[in-house]
Design a protein around this motif. Structure first.
Motif, PDB file in Angstrom:
ATOM      1  N   ARG A 186       0.819  -1.209   0.000  1.00 38.39           N
ATOM      2  CA  ARG A 186       0.000   0.000   0.000  1.00 38.39           C
ATOM      3  C   ARG A 186       0.856   1.264   0.000  1.00 38.39           C
ATOM      4  O   ARG A 186       0.589   2.211  -0.743  1.00 38.39           O
ATOM      5  N   SER A 187       1.898   1.279   0.837  1.00 39.95           N
ATOM      6  CA  SER A 187       2.751   2.461   0.919  1.00 39.95           C
ATOM      7  C   SER A 187       3.431   2.746  -0.411  1.00 39.95           C
ATOM      8  O   SER A 187       3.569   3.906  -0.821  1.00 39.95           O
ATOM      9  N   TYR A 188       3.856   1.680  -1.086  1.00 40.47           N
ATOM     10  CA  TYR A 188       4.528   1.845  -2.383  1.00 40.47           C
ATOM     11  C   TYR A 188       3.583   2.459  -3.413  1.00 40.47           C
ATOM     12  O   TYR A 188       3.933   3.420  -4.106  1.00 40.47           O
ATOM     13  N   VAL A 189       2.372   1.921  -3.502  1.00 44.14           N
ATOM     14  CA  VAL A 189       1.406   2.422  -4.473  1.00 44.14           C
ATOM     15  C   VAL A 189       0.994   3.852  -4.128  1.00 44.14           C
ATOM     16  O   VAL A 189       0.917   4.723  -5.009  1.00 44.14           O
ATOM     17  N   GLU A 190       0.739   4.103  -2.842  1.00 45.97           N
ATOM     18  CA  GLU A 190       0.308   5.448  -2.459  1.00 45.97           C
ATOM     19  C   GLU A 190       1.419   6.467  -2.700  1.00 45.97           C
ATOM     20  O   GLU A 190       1.158   7.589  -3.119  1.00 45.97           O
ATOM     21  N   MET A 191       2.673   6.079  -2.439  1.00 47.45           N
ATOM     22  CA  MET A 191       3.790   6.972  -2.713  1.00 47.45           C
ATOM     23  C   MET A 191       3.851   7.317  -4.196  1.00 47.45           C
ATOM     24  O   MET A 191       3.989   8.487  -4.578  1.00 47.45           O
ATOM     25  N   ALA A 192       3.734   6.298  -5.051  1.00 43.42           N
ATOM     26  CA  ALA A 192       3.780   6.532  -6.496  1.00 43.42           C
ATOM     27  C   ALA A 192       2.614   7.401  -6.955  1.00 43.42           C
ATOM     28  O   ALA A 192       2.781   8.309  -7.783  1.00 43.42           O
ATOM     29  N   MET A 193       1.419   7.153  -6.409  1.00 40.15           N
ATOM     30  CA  MET A 193       0.244   7.925  -6.804  1.00 40.15           C
ATOM     31  C   MET A 193       0.297   9.353  -6.284  1.00 40.15           C
ATOM     32  O   MET A 193      -0.077  10.294  -6.986  1.00 40.15           O
ATOM     33  N   ARG A 194       0.743   9.534  -5.058  1.00 40.89           N
ATOM     34  CA  ARG A 194       0.837  10.900  -4.522  1.00 40.89           C
ATOM     35  C   ARG A 194       1.834  11.725  -5.319  1.00 40.89           C
ATOM     36  O   ARG A 194       1.610  12.912  -5.568  1.00 40.89           O
ATOM     37  N   SER A 195       2.929  11.095  -5.700  1.00 44.79           N
ATOM     38  CA  SER A 195       3.923  11.796  -6.512  1.00 44.79           C
ATOM     39  C   SER A 195       3.326  12.207  -7.857  1.00 44.79           C
ATOM     40  O   SER A 195       3.484  13.346  -8.306  1.00 44.79           O
ATOM     41  N   ALA A 196       2.595  11.279  -8.501  1.00 45.37           N
ATOM     42  CA  ALA A 196       2.035  11.557  -9.829  1.00 45.37           C
ATOM     43  C   ALA A 196       0.905  12.579  -9.768  1.00 45.37           C
ATOM     44  O   ALA A 196       0.848  13.503 -10.586  1.00 45.37           O
ATOM     45  N   THR A 197      -0.013  12.431  -8.816  1.00 47.26           N
ATOM     46  CA  THR A 197      -1.140  13.366  -8.752  1.00 47.26           C
ATOM     47  C   THR A 197      -0.682  14.749  -8.308  1.00 47.26           C
ATOM     48  O   THR A 197      -1.190  15.762  -8.794  1.00 47.26           O
ATOM     49  N   ALA A 198       0.291  14.807  -7.385  1.00 43.20           N
ATOM     50  CA  ALA A 198       0.819  16.109  -6.979  1.00 43.20           C
ATOM     51  C   ALA A 198       1.490  16.803  -8.160  1.00 43.20           C
ATOM     52  O   ALA A 198       1.311  18.003  -8.389  1.00 43.20           O
ATOM     53  N   ARG A 199       2.273  16.038  -8.913  1.00 41.17           N
ATOM     54  CA  ARG A 199       2.941  16.628 -10.083  1.00 41.17           C
ATOM     55  C   ARG A 199       1.916  17.110 -11.104  1.00 41.17           C
ATOM     56  O   ARG A 199       2.080  18.185 -11.697  1.00 41.17           O
ATOM     57  N   ALA A 200       0.851  16.334 -11.305  1.00 39.64           N
ATOM     58  CA  ALA A 200      -0.179  16.739 -12.261  1.00 39.64           C
ATOM     59  C   ALA A 200      -0.837  18.040 -11.829  1.00 39.64           C
ATOM     60  O   ALA A 200      -1.026  18.961 -12.640  1.00 39.64           O
ATOM     61  N   ALA A 201      -1.197  18.139 -10.557  1.00 42.49           N
ATOM     62  CA  ALA A 201      -1.861  19.349 -10.061  1.00 42.49           C
ATOM     63  C   ALA A 201      -0.936  20.554 -10.133  1.00 42.49           C
ATOM     64  O   ALA A 201      -1.349  21.638 -10.569  1.00 42.49           O
ATOM     65  N   VAL A 202       0.323  20.387  -9.729  1.00 45.08           N
ATOM     66  CA  VAL A 202       1.267  21.507  -9.726  1.00 45.08           C
ATOM     67  C   VAL A 202       1.597  21.940 -11.153  1.00 45.08           C
ATOM     68  O   VAL A 202       1.677  23.140 -11.447  1.00 45.08           O
ATOM     69  N   GLU A 203       1.794  20.982 -12.051  1.00 47.88           N
ATOM     70  CA  GLU A 203       2.089  21.324 -13.447  1.00 47.88           C
ATOM     71  C   GLU A 203       0.930  22.088 -14.074  1.00 47.88           C
ATOM     72  O   GLU A 203       1.134  23.090 -14.779  1.00 47.88           O
ATOM     73  N   ALA A 204      -0.290  21.618 -13.832  1.00 50.61           N
ATOM     74  CA  ALA A 204      -1.460  22.290 -14.407  1.00 50.61           C
ATOM     75  C   ALA A 204      -1.592  23.702 -13.851  1.00 50.61           C
ATOM     76  O   ALA A 204      -1.842  24.667 -14.593  1.00 50.61           O
ATOM     77  N   HIS A 205      -1.419  23.849 -12.551  1.00 43.62           N
ATOM     78  CA  HIS A 205      -1.503  25.163 -11.905  1.00 43.62           C
ATOM     79  C   HIS A 205      -0.446  26.104 -12.474  1.00 43.62           C
ATOM     80  O   HIS A 205      -0.737  27.262 -12.836  1.00 43.62           O
ATOM     81  N   SER A 206       0.795  25.616 -12.568  1.00 47.44           N
ATOM     82  CA  SER A 206       1.880  26.439 -13.090  1.00 47.44           C
ATOM     83  C   SER A 206       1.644  26.826 -14.551  1.00 47.44           C
ATOM     84  O   SER A 206       1.886  27.969 -14.954  1.00 47.44           O
ATOM     85  N   ASP A 207       1.153  25.885 -15.347  1.00 47.02           N
ATOM     86  CA  ASP A 207       0.882  26.178 -16.757  1.00 47.02           C
ATOM     87  C   ASP A 207      -0.176  27.270 -16.907  1.00 47.02           C
ATOM     88  O   ASP A 207      -0.060  28.167 -17.745  1.00 47.02           O
ATOM     89  N   ARG A 208      -1.231  27.196 -16.081  1.00 46.27           N
ATOM     90  CA  ARG A 208      -2.290  28.209 -16.171  1.00 46.27           C
ATOM     91  C   ARG A 208      -1.779  29.576 -15.739  1.00 46.27           C
ATOM     92  O   ARG A 208      -2.125  30.590 -16.331  1.00 46.27           O
ATOM     93  N   LEU A 209      -0.944  29.610 -14.693  1.00 42.98           N
ATOM     94  CA  LEU A 209      -0.367  30.897 -14.279  1.00 42.98           C
ATOM     95  C   LEU A 209       0.493  31.471 -15.392  1.00 42.98           C
ATOM     96  O   LEU A 209       0.459  32.676 -15.665  1.00 42.98           O
ATOM     97  N   GLY A 210       1.283  30.601 -16.030  1.00 44.02           N
ATOM     98  CA  GLY A 210       2.132  31.070 -17.123  1.00 44.02           C
ATOM     99  C   GLY A 210       1.327  31.652 -18.268  1.00 44.02           C
ATOM    100  O   GLY A 210       1.718  32.666 -18.865  1.00 44.02           O
ATOM    101  N   GLU A 211       0.176  31.031 -18.575  1.00 44.86           N
ATOM    102  CA  GLU A 211      -0.679  31.551 -19.644  1.00 44.86           C
ATOM    103  C   GLU A 211      -1.225  32.933 -19.308  1.00 44.86           C
ATOM    104  O   GLU A 211      -1.508  33.735 -20.197  1.00 44.86           O
ATOM    105  N   ALA A 212      -1.355  33.220 -18.012  1.00 45.37           N
ATOM    106  CA  ALA A 212      -1.854  34.526 -17.578  1.00 45.37           C
ATOM    107  C   ALA A 212      -0.726  35.530 -17.371  1.00 45.37           C
ATOM    108  O   ALA A 212      -0.979  36.661 -16.947  1.00 45.37           O
TER     109      ALA A 212
END
Length: 367
Positions: free
Chosen positions: A183-209
């Motif tokens: 469980r810890s392995y999967v959750e670590m991998a998922m938290r890393s991926a979902t956090a990166r997705a959210a941060v990348e999307a947020h940063s991209d939208r700020l850059g567009e503005a």
């Protein structure tokens, strides 16, 4: 609104729940396969004869998990990306009313989701091998020459099952060489991926503005990796390193403002900021308008939070022991330990002011 790994950690936990539930189902399946005919002198031979049936049942559990998890991973990453985009749009508000159309980000979503699917690929083979090895090991230990009678056979089997319930499916090693349970392995991998997705999307939208600076919040009980970046202004992209820059005032045309930039967001993230379980947020910094927040006292220490997580893991461990129990006495013993660790958690949160997170004390159950 600011973005942080916490924005999407529920998505990561939901995927990890699938694996934990499957692991619990494996323990229950093995226990039921063993828990019959204890009085028979042919107990070991009868149980080994059922190995093929057990492997079929395990393969069915794993196939169902793989089908559910692959879709859930893509869905979670897509939802995290969308949340990050929405957070940026909500944060910019009237300052950038044109930023209302949110691109799908399909390539980023597919890239991040595919990485998790690839990383978790070996999980399924490991689950099959571990489960069948545990079954054979239990039979071998329960039928050793030193074991006489149904009761001692049951005790020997229980001891082996307890070891499996304690550690679960293990043997997953990350890029840093650290070993993880399932469980810890999967959750670590998922938290890393979902956090990166959210941060990348947020940063991209700020850059567009046209927003090129962000600010890091203060978070309670911060860890040593994040502490150097707390309440600091960062460049959304660009070169690393601290520097002073001249930028235009966010609302006054032609007015310049001097801003001290502690480094770049990619630099801070590479150093550990916004790691899985991080409580810091990143938000748009508007020169001349935004203010660096004042330092606030923490409710406890980082060490307190790690102690809490240890107690939560122990609570889940003894709940798994209860699920693996082959008799009422063993089950009562496990449940008593669950209550003991939960008491220690209540005492810790009362002493420190940390919030109790009861969901982290629970085991996911099969759907």
């Amino acid at each position: 609104m600011p973005v942080s790994p916490a924005l999407s950690e529920d998505l990561a936990a939901a995927v990890a729940d699938l694996y934990e539930a499957a692991e619990g189902t494996l323990i229950e399946t093995i226990r039921k396969a063993l828990d019959q005919g204890w009085d028979s002198p042919l107990w070991a031979q009868l149980r080994l004869a059922q190995l093929g049936q057990l492997q079929t049942a395990i393969n069915e559990i794993i196939a169902a998990l793989q089908a559910d998890a692959t879709g859930a991973i893509h869905q979670a990453v897509a939802e995290a990306y969308d949340r990050g985009s929405q957070a940026a749009v909500a944060e910019l508000g009237a300052l950038a009313p044109g930023v209302h159309s949110i691109p799908a980000g399909a390539q980023a979503i597919d890239r991040l989701a595919r990485a998790v699917v690839d990383d978790t690929g070996p999980v399924y083979l490991r689950m099959l091998r571990t489960s069948t090895d545990v079954y054979r090991n239990v039979i071998a230990r329960a039928s050793a020459p030193s074991v006489l009678g149904a009761q001692t056979r049951r005790q020997a089997a229980q001891s082996a099952l307890n070891q499996f319930a304690d550690r679960g499916v293990t043997g997953f090693v990350d890029n840093a060489g650290r070993s993880w349970e399932l469980r810890s392995y999967v959750e670590m991998a998922m938290r890393s991926a979902t956090a990166r997705a959210a941060v990348e999307a947020h940063s991209d939208r700020l850059g567009e503005a046209g927003v090129e600076l962000v600010i890091v919040s203060q978070a309670p009980e911060e860890c040593p990796l994040c502490r150097p970046w707390e309440r600091k202004i960062l460049a959304r992209t660009g070169a690393p390193g601290k520097r002073e820059v001249q930028v235009e005032h966010a609302t006054e045309d032609g007015e310049m403002v001097t801003v001290t930039v502690a480094g770049s967001l990619p630099e801070a993230r590479a150093a550990g900021l916004l790691h899985p379980n991080c409580r810091h947020t990143v938000s748009a910094y508007m020169p001349g308008v935004s203010r660096v927040p004042k330092a606030q006292p923490s409710r406890g220490t980082y060490e307190d939070t790690q102690k809490q997580r240890y107690l939560e893991r122990q609570t889940r461990k003894w709940k798994r022991r209860a699920a693996a129990a082959v008799d009422d006495q063993e089950r009562k013993k496990a449940n008593a330990n669950v209550r003991a660790y939960q008491k220690r958690i209540r005492e810790l949160v009362a002493d420190t002011g940390l919030p109790r997170k009861s969901h982290r004390e629970q085991l996911a159950t099969a759907r």
